[in-house]
Enzyme design. Sequence first.
Site, short mmCIF file in Angstrom:
data_model
loop_
_atom_site.label_atom_id
_atom_site.label_comp_id
_atom_site.label_asym_id
_atom_site.label_seq_id
_atom_site.Cartn_x
_atom_site.Cartn_y
_atom_site.Cartn_z
N VAL A 1 0.86 -1.17 0.14
CA VAL A 1 -0.20 0.05 -0.33
C VAL A 1 0.71 1.01 0.33
CG1 VAL A 1 -2.05 -1.11 1.24
CG2 VAL A 1 0.15 -0.33 2.45
N LYS A 2 2.35 1.35 0.68
CA LYS A 2 2.69 2.01 0.65
C LYS A 2 1.97 4.00 1.28
CE LYS A 2 5.61 0.71 -3.23
NZ LYS A 2 4.46 -0.41 -3.89
N ARG A 3 1.73 3.30 2.11
CA ARG A 3 1.24 4.50 2.63
C ARG A 3 2.04 5.07 3.76
NH1 ARG A 3 -2.35 3.65 -0.30
NH2 ARG A 3 -4.81 2.73 0.13
#
EC number: 4.1.1.23
Length: 283
Positions: free
Chosen positions: A101-103
């Site tokens: 998700v690379k949040r």
Amino acid sequence: MPDTPLRAGFGARLATAVSRRGPLCVGIDPHPSLLHAWQLGESPQALERFAMTVVEALADRVALLKPQSAFFEAYGSAGVAVLEKVIAESQQAGALVLLDVKRGDIGSTMTAYAMAYLDERAPLATDAITVSPYLGYGSLAPAIGLAEQNGRGVFVLARTSNPEGVGLQQSVHGSGDTVGQYIVDSAAETNLGKEPMGHVGVVAGATIPPGELDFSDLNGPILAPGLGAQGATVRDLKGVFGRALPHVLPTTSRDVLRHGPEVKSLRDTHTRLADEINRQLND
């Protein structure tokens, strides 16, 4: 008395899974081109058939599956429902799930992202997530803390395999190291003293130059994308990661997925790649 953890730490869980199933991580990336290659078209139903075929083929034999959240989110609530099913059924088959998700954010917003993926009550609760440190490594504290509390993990972007990341990730940080090395060293501080390794991994592409990053103190897993379509080969892994190779999780998506939709073809491709990686590890 402190609360008893719900499960073992992520580092221990991952080490056990890799010892049983090998280090190869396979992405579940329902890219439109793959959906069409599988003659499925583009719809929530096609998405589910694609993703669940991969789960059927691989979840009982890989240590780690990595769904790319964006391709599910593109279908709205129906796609997110499929993603929930992918996570649940992959875990039931024994695979750990790393949700890509690379949040990255600050304060209460980062806390909300952490709750969405790492809290026990979350519909999308997963074993680990990818996170972006480019609002500062310290901004990831809510995710790092909640992951540790719940036996889950985070993988922090350090030196990615895309060429667009080079200028930023190779630039010099205030510490005097490159930004990429600073991220690795920050993760190492979090993992210090954890056995068999900590719950904070890094993402470092198999395409980066050998010796660019020093992983010797990391004490955590290294997710290594870039095999196949992005140009890296299994032979490159030893040169890039050196002594850290036992902690590396080589990652591929399309080089496996393009062999669908037949379950047997997906399994055969996985077996071939896994065997090649194991030969390099044991060489």
